[in-house]
Design an enzyme around this catalytic site. Structure first.
Site, mmCIF file in Angstrom:
data_model
loop_
_atom_site.group_PDB
_atom_site.id
_atom_site.type_symbol
_atom_site.label_atom_id
_atom_site.label_comp_id
_atom_site.label_asym_id
_atom_site.label_seq_id
_atom_site.Cartn_x
_atom_site.Cartn_y
_atom_site.Cartn_z
ATOM 1 N N HIS A 44 39.858 33.620 45.169
ATOM 2 C CA HIS A 44 40.679 34.077 44.175
ATOM 3 C C HIS A 44 40.607 33.849 42.729
ATOM 4 O O HIS A 44 39.629 33.011 42.380
ATOM 5 C CB HIS A 44 42.160 33.396 44.389
ATOM 6 C CG HIS A 44 42.717 33.812 45.711
ATOM 7 N ND1 HIS A 44 43.963 33.766 46.181
ATOM 8 C CD2 HIS A 44 42.127 34.725 46.765
ATOM 9 C CE1 HIS A 44 44.393 34.186 47.356
ATOM 10 N NE2 HIS A 44 43.153 34.858 47.664
ATOM 11 N N GLU A 46 41.899 32.818 40.131
ATOM 12 C CA GLU A 46 42.035 31.489 39.631
ATOM 13 C C GLU A 46 40.819 30.508 39.857
ATOM 14 O O GLU A 46 40.409 29.661 38.747
ATOM 15 C CB GLU A 46 43.454 30.711 40.151
ATOM 16 C CG GLU A 46 44.634 31.775 39.714
ATOM 17 C CD GLU A 46 45.001 32.813 40.663
ATOM 18 O OE1 GLU A 46 46.274 32.971 41.024
ATOM 19 O OE2 GLU A 46 44.146 33.275 41.446
ATOM 20 N N TRP A 164 34.863 76.945 41.066
ATOM 21 C CA TRP A 164 35.476 75.742 40.997
ATOM 22 C C TRP A 164 36.426 76.160 39.566
ATOM 23 O O TRP A 164 36.064 76.671 38.821
ATOM 24 C CB TRP A 164 34.332 74.590 40.274
ATOM 25 C CG TRP A 164 33.513 74.368 41.223
ATOM 26 C CD1 TRP A 164 32.188 74.532 41.449
ATOM 27 C CD2 TRP A 164 33.935 73.175 42.333
ATOM 28 N NE1 TRP A 164 31.799 74.013 42.490
ATOM 29 C CE2 TRP A 164 32.496 72.961 43.109
ATOM 30 C CE3 TRP A 164 34.945 72.493 42.662
ATOM 31 C CZ2 TRP A 164 32.695 72.157 44.032
ATOM 32 C CZ3 TRP A 164 34.909 71.494 43.869
ATOM 33 C CH2 TRP A 164 33.638 71.572 44.431
ATOM 34 N N ASP A 194 37.063 74.581 53.520
ATOM 35 C CA ASP A 194 36.132 74.282 52.177
ATOM 36 C C ASP A 194 35.250 73.206 52.928
ATOM 37 O O ASP A 194 34.000 72.899 52.346
ATOM 38 C CB ASP A 194 36.848 73.316 51.228
ATOM 39 C CG ASP A 194 37.867 74.317 50.517
ATOM 40 O OD1 ASP A 194 37.444 75.713 50.543
ATOM 41 O OD2 ASP A 194 38.861 73.850 49.747
#
Length: 358
Positions: A44, A46, A164, A194
């Site tokens: 983590h 810390e 586009w 598409d």
């Protein structure tokens, strides 16, 4: 704390099902250690910061974007390492709603005599992990609706042509969205018309899990979206996952999940719950219009990201929201916390849906 937020940002989209967390150690007005949680199963934030600081951690203040954990998971509790290192003060941004944490980290640190200051820059730290926070409190994945549209709200012409509408710059930014999400969803019509890949085309980019909403399994199992080439999970949502047609998808390595339909409407809430259980906490929905319509009508969307190009299609172009059936302005779906930025010749608009609209 701002430095800790910057650290956490380095791992956005890489830590699921864990939150993105950053940490900074300060002693005598100087930063002596910093770090971020890179991936589930790894240390983590810390712990990374403590390791970077070494002996200098004793007597320092720890700034963490999230309440330190106090339980054993894939890694040991951060609280014990913080206490052992001689940290005297802990400042954190977000509370952790995970039942395994949820205030227990703060209590453990205070019992050990450390000063604890919660909720510093909480708005910024919460923003880092909205998908995680939602999954922990509701059991559902966070939903971002994304569309590239004209200024009059069209995502395609009346004939269905859409390539586009937006610029190369806008499409690159859209790939950054994919890079940070856990899963991406489109409807069967988008696949049929598409044949998209739905991959992230960025250097060192990560492609999200691909999900297709295809109640009748009308798409081709050999469509690009189902390609196993990049070894990313592929999921199709179908009314009858036991049919012979479903086996054609499974033969391609595609997972076939059951999709409940009630009164002609797909029960998408159940899909979001299963995604969250699978550790896929952030779902990017790229359409088409009927899919966006479904999430909006069912009040299941959390935010929208729109790329608006300086073009106009007019009627009868295809509106990105589909038919929402709003007859009175007072019944409109409301957006809040709107952010607007320029992306090439286009405009990117990002906003959350107001509480009554989700």
């Amino acid at each position: 704390m701002a430095l800790a937020v910057a650290e956490a940002t380095k791992a956005l989209g890489r830590t699921h099902p864990n939150p993105a967390v950053g940490a900074v150690l300060v002693k005598g007005g100087k930063v002596v250690g910093r770090g971020f949680h890179a991936k589930a199963g790894q240390p983590h934030a810390e712990i990374v910061a403590l390791k970077a600081a070494g002996a200098r951690a004793k007597g320092a203040t720890l700034y963490s974007t999230l309440e330190p954990c106090n339980h054993y998971g894939r890694t040991p509790p951060c609280t014990e390492a913080i206490i052992a290192a001689g940290i005297t003060r802990v400042v954190y941004g977000s509370s952790d709603p995970n039942p395994l944490v949820d205030g227990k980290g703060r209590k453990r640190l205070e019992r050990a005599g450390l000063a604890v200051v919660p909720h510093v820059l909480r708005e910024a730290t919460d923003a880092l992990n909205r998908p995680f926070l939602k999954a922990m409190t509701t059991g559902r994945a966070w939903v971002t609706l994304k569309a590239g549209i004209t200024l009059d709200g069209k995502l395609a012409t009346a004939s269905g042509k859409s390539k586009w509408i937006t610029s190369d710059a806008a499409r690159r930014e859209a790939h950054q969205l994919r890079n940070r999400c856990d899963a991406i969803l489109v409807g069967s019509n988008t696949v049929i018309l598409d044949d998209p890949e739905l991959t992230t085309r960025l250097p060192k980019g990560r492609s999200p899990v691909r999900v297709v909403l295809d109640p009748e399994l009308a798409t081709d199992p050999k469509a690009k979206v189902y390609s196993p080439a990049d070894r990313v999970r592929r999921i199709v949502l179908a009314i009858d996952p036991t049919s012979a047609r479903a086996e054609a998808f499974r033969a391609r390595g595609v997972e076939v999940w059951p999709l409940a339909v009630k009164k002609g409407r797909a029960q998408l809430a159940a899909v979001l719950e299963r995604l969250a259980k699978e550790g896929l906490l952030h779902l990017l929905v790229e359409g088409g219009a009927l899919v966006h319509q479904s999430f909006l009508r069912e009040r299941l969307a959390d935010e929208v990201v729109l790329f608006l190009a300086p073009r106009l299609f007019g009627d009868p172009g295809r509106t990105w929201t589909g038919a929402l059936g709003v007859e009175d302005p007072s019944r409109a779906i409301q957006l809040e916390d709107v952010e607007v930025s320029k992306v090439g010749p286009d405009v990117m608009l990002r906003a959350r849906l107001a509480a009554g609209s989700r």
